[in-house]
Motif scaffolding. Structure first.
Motif, short mmCIF file in Angstrom:
data_model
loop_
_atom_site.label_atom_id
_atom_site.label_comp_id
_atom_site.label_asym_id
_atom_site.label_seq_id
_atom_site.Cartn_x
_atom_site.Cartn_y
_atom_site.Cartn_z
N ASP A 5 8.12 -69.87 14.49
CA ASP A 5 8.95 -69.36 13.39
C ASP A 5 8.24 -69.64 12.06
N PRO A 6 7.78 -68.58 11.34
CA PRO A 6 7.01 -68.82 10.12
C PRO A 6 7.87 -69.40 8.99
N LEU A 16 15.25 -65.74 10.90
CA LEU A 16 14.50 -64.48 10.82
C LEU A 16 14.19 -64.00 12.23
N SER A 17 14.13 -62.71 12.40
CA SER A 17 13.80 -62.20 13.74
C SER A 17 12.34 -61.81 13.87
N ALA A 18 11.67 -61.57 12.77
CA ALA A 18 10.25 -61.21 12.83
C ALA A 18 9.58 -61.40 11.48
N GLY A 166 12.57 -62.61 1.86
CA GLY A 166 11.37 -63.39 1.58
C GLY A 166 10.57 -62.78 0.45
N TYR A 167 9.66 -63.55 -0.09
CA TYR A 167 8.81 -63.13 -1.20
C TYR A 167 9.66 -62.53 -2.33
N GLY A 168 10.72 -63.23 -2.68
CA GLY A 168 11.60 -62.81 -3.77
C GLY A 168 12.87 -62.14 -3.30
N LEU A 169 12.84 -61.55 -2.12
CA LEU A 169 14.01 -60.83 -1.62
C LEU A 169 15.00 -61.78 -0.96
N PHE A 180 6.31 -64.94 2.47
CA PHE A 180 6.01 -63.74 3.26
C PHE A 180 7.28 -62.90 3.35
N VAL A 181 7.15 -61.69 3.86
CA VAL A 181 8.32 -60.82 4.06
C VAL A 181 8.66 -60.80 5.54
#
Ligand code: IMP
Ligand code: MG
Length: 190
Positions: A5-6, A16-18, A166-169, A180-181
């Motif tokens: 899991d990143p 997160l799923s991916a 991720g990455y702001g979102l 990362f996204v």
């Protein structure tokens, strides 16, 4: 994503799923976007980067650092009425620009274009202030965006119609801090 899991090193677990776009891929693309925006610059004054808070903050700071020319930064906060995961196009300014944009090349730095409603409203609003030129650089674009005719000159990645973080979102203000996204796991918003 057990074991790999990143988001785990950032204190999130199983949410997160991916992984959709990793940090090196983001950085490489942002370098290309910055080079393209700089190559097209022909205003005597530096481009005025307009970051749309909060989602575009991480992109804005990396984009400004990747630009091979000087730039100036402005921040704008808008709220579009709608649910947590979709917007309505009815926009209210929460924080306006601090400076006059007349005669300037404005570069709107956007995190993601989904319906495009927020951006089309913002373009009209800023155009009425007499800039020399307005460009849009958007890191991500979803397929829905093609329904609204928009002058978006610079796009990072076209992504599927799925909710990304991720990455702001964010989703309910979480995950903005991830470098990362990724895709939010369905059990998080169902
Ligand atoms: P639009 O007006 O539908 O284009 O919505 C744009 C705004 O909605 C973005 O600036 C984001 O804040 C938010 N948004 C749209 N899609 C996503 C997503 O997949 N994840 C997180 N935020 C999103
Ligand atoms: Mg948001």
């Amino acid at each position: 994503m057990e074991g790999t899991d990143p988001a785990a090193p950032h204190g999130y677990g199983g949410e997160l799923s991916a992984l959709l776009i990793d940090a090196p891929t983001l950085a490489a693309k942002i370098g290309q976007l910055a080079a393209a925006v700089a190559a097209d610059h022909d205003n005597e004054r530096p481009p005025l980067l307009v970051c749309v808070l909060k989602g575009a903050v991480l992109f804005m700071t990396d984009f400004a650092r990747a630009l091979p020319i000087p730039s100036e930064m402005e921040f704008m906060a808008v709220s579009s009425y709608g649910s947590a995961t979709s917007s309505s196009g009815v926009v209210r300014i929460l924080k306006d620009l601090d400076s006059d944009i007349s005669g300037r090349r404005v570069v709107i730095v956007e995190d993601i274009i989904d319906s495009g409603l927020t951006l089309s409203w913002l373009l009209k609003n800023l155009e009425s202030r007499g800039p020399a030129q307005i460009d849009v650089v958007a890191l991500l674009r979803k397929p829905e965006a093609v329904k609204v005719p928009l002058q978006v000159g610079y796009i990072g990645f076209d992504i599927p119609t799925e909710f990304v973080v991720g990455y702001g979102l964010d989703y309910a203000e979480r995950y903005r801090d991830l470098p990362f996204v990724g895709l939010l796991a369905e059990h998080m918003y169902r």
